[in-house]
Write a protein that holds these residues in place. Structure first.
Motif, short mmCIF file in Angstrom:
data_model
loop_
_atom_site.label_atom_id
_atom_site.label_comp_id
_atom_site.label_asym_id
_atom_site.label_seq_id
_atom_site.Cartn_x
_atom_site.Cartn_y
_atom_site.Cartn_z
N LEU A 248 0.83 -1.20 0.00
CA LEU A 248 0.00 0.00 0.00
C LEU A 248 0.87 1.25 0.00
O LEU A 248 0.60 2.21 -0.74
CB LEU A 248 -0.93 -0.01 1.21
N LEU A 249 1.92 1.26 0.80
CA LEU A 249 2.84 2.39 0.83
C LEU A 249 3.52 2.59 -0.52
O LEU A 249 3.66 3.72 -1.00
CB LEU A 249 3.89 2.19 1.93
N LEU A 250 3.94 1.51 -1.16
CA LEU A 250 4.57 1.60 -2.47
C LEU A 250 3.59 2.16 -3.51
O LEU A 250 3.96 3.06 -4.28
CB LEU A 250 5.07 0.21 -2.91
N CYS A 251 2.36 1.66 -3.51
CA CYS A 251 1.36 2.16 -4.47
C CYS A 251 1.05 3.63 -4.21
O CYS A 251 0.92 4.41 -5.17
CB CYS A 251 0.09 1.32 -4.38
N ALA A 252 0.94 4.03 -2.95
CA ALA A 252 0.67 5.43 -2.64
C ALA A 252 1.83 6.32 -3.08
O ALA A 252 1.62 7.42 -3.61
CB ALA A 252 0.43 5.59 -1.14
N THR A 253 3.06 5.85 -2.90
CA THR A 253 4.22 6.62 -3.32
C THR A 253 4.27 6.78 -4.83
O THR A 253 4.51 7.88 -5.35
CB THR A 253 5.51 5.94 -2.82
N VAL A 254 4.03 5.71 -5.55
CA VAL A 254 4.03 5.78 -7.03
C VAL A 254 2.94 6.71 -7.51
O VAL A 254 3.15 7.52 -8.42
CB VAL A 254 3.89 4.35 -7.62
N THR A 255 1.76 6.61 -6.90
CA THR A 255 0.66 7.49 -7.29
C THR A 255 1.00 8.94 -7.01
O THR A 255 0.76 9.82 -7.85
CB THR A 255 -0.62 7.09 -6.54
N ALA A 256 1.57 9.23 -5.84
CA ALA A 256 1.93 10.60 -5.49
C ALA A 256 2.97 11.16 -6.45
O ALA A 256 2.88 12.32 -6.89
CB ALA A 256 2.45 10.65 -4.06
N ALA B 42 3.48 10.19 -9.56
CA ALA B 42 2.85 10.37 -10.86
C ALA B 42 1.99 11.63 -10.90
O ALA B 42 2.03 12.39 -11.87
CB ALA B 42 2.00 9.14 -11.20
N VAL B 43 1.23 11.88 -9.84
CA VAL B 43 0.41 13.09 -9.78
C VAL B 43 1.29 14.32 -9.75
O VAL B 43 1.04 15.31 -10.44
CB VAL B 43 -0.54 13.04 -8.56
N TRP B 44 2.34 14.30 -8.95
CA TRP B 44 3.26 15.43 -8.87
C TRP B 44 3.89 15.72 -10.23
O TRP B 44 4.01 16.86 -10.64
CB TRP B 44 4.34 15.15 -7.83
N ALA B 45 4.31 14.65 -10.93
CA ALA B 45 4.94 14.84 -12.24
C ALA B 45 3.95 15.40 -13.26
O ALA B 45 4.32 16.18 -14.13
CB ALA B 45 5.51 13.51 -12.74
N ASP C 297 4.90 22.21 -13.13
CA ASP C 297 5.17 23.00 -14.33
C ASP C 297 6.57 22.70 -14.84
O ASP C 297 7.53 22.65 -14.09
CB ASP C 297 5.07 24.49 -14.01
N GLU C 298 6.63 22.54 -16.16
CA GLU C 298 7.94 22.34 -16.76
C GLU C 298 8.61 23.69 -16.90
O GLU C 298 7.95 24.71 -17.06
CB GLU C 298 7.79 21.67 -18.12
N PRO C 299 9.93 23.73 -16.89
CA PRO C 299 10.60 25.02 -17.05
C PRO C 299 10.35 25.55 -18.46
O PRO C 299 10.58 24.87 -19.46
CB PRO C 299 12.07 24.70 -16.82
#
Length: 83
Positions: free
Chosen positions: A50-58, A60-63, A67-69
């Motif tokens: 669950l921690l791994l899935c939450a980290t990957v999701t976070a 992915a959402v952050w990426a 904003d790109e430079p």
């Protein structure tokens, strides 16, 4: 008779003798403890997944949201003139 031979003879006597009986309550306690360990290991494994899935999701959402430079890169090196 050397010490190694005496030790070997003692081990052979132990292996040739019938095994001692195991008390019934010890069997039940061992089975109960084993069940607890299996449940705990399963819960830890699920929590880690669950921690791994939450980290990957976070990430992915952050990426996706970050904003790109868009600006011009900073001039940090001098121009290459006079070569």
């Amino acid at each position: 008779m050397s010490r190694a031979e005496r030790d070997e003879a003692a081990v052979r006597r132990l292996l040739d003798a019938p095994p001692p009986p195991v008390p019934r309550q010890l069997r039940a306690e061992a089975a109960e403890r084993g069940g607890r360990l299996l449940r705990r290991n399963r819960a830890v494994r699920r929590a880690l997944w669950l921690l791994l899935c939450a980290t990957v999701t976070a990430v992915a959402v952050w990426a996706a949201v970050a904003d790109e430079p868009t600006g011009r890169p900073a001039d940090t090196t001098p121009p290459l003139t006079g070569w």
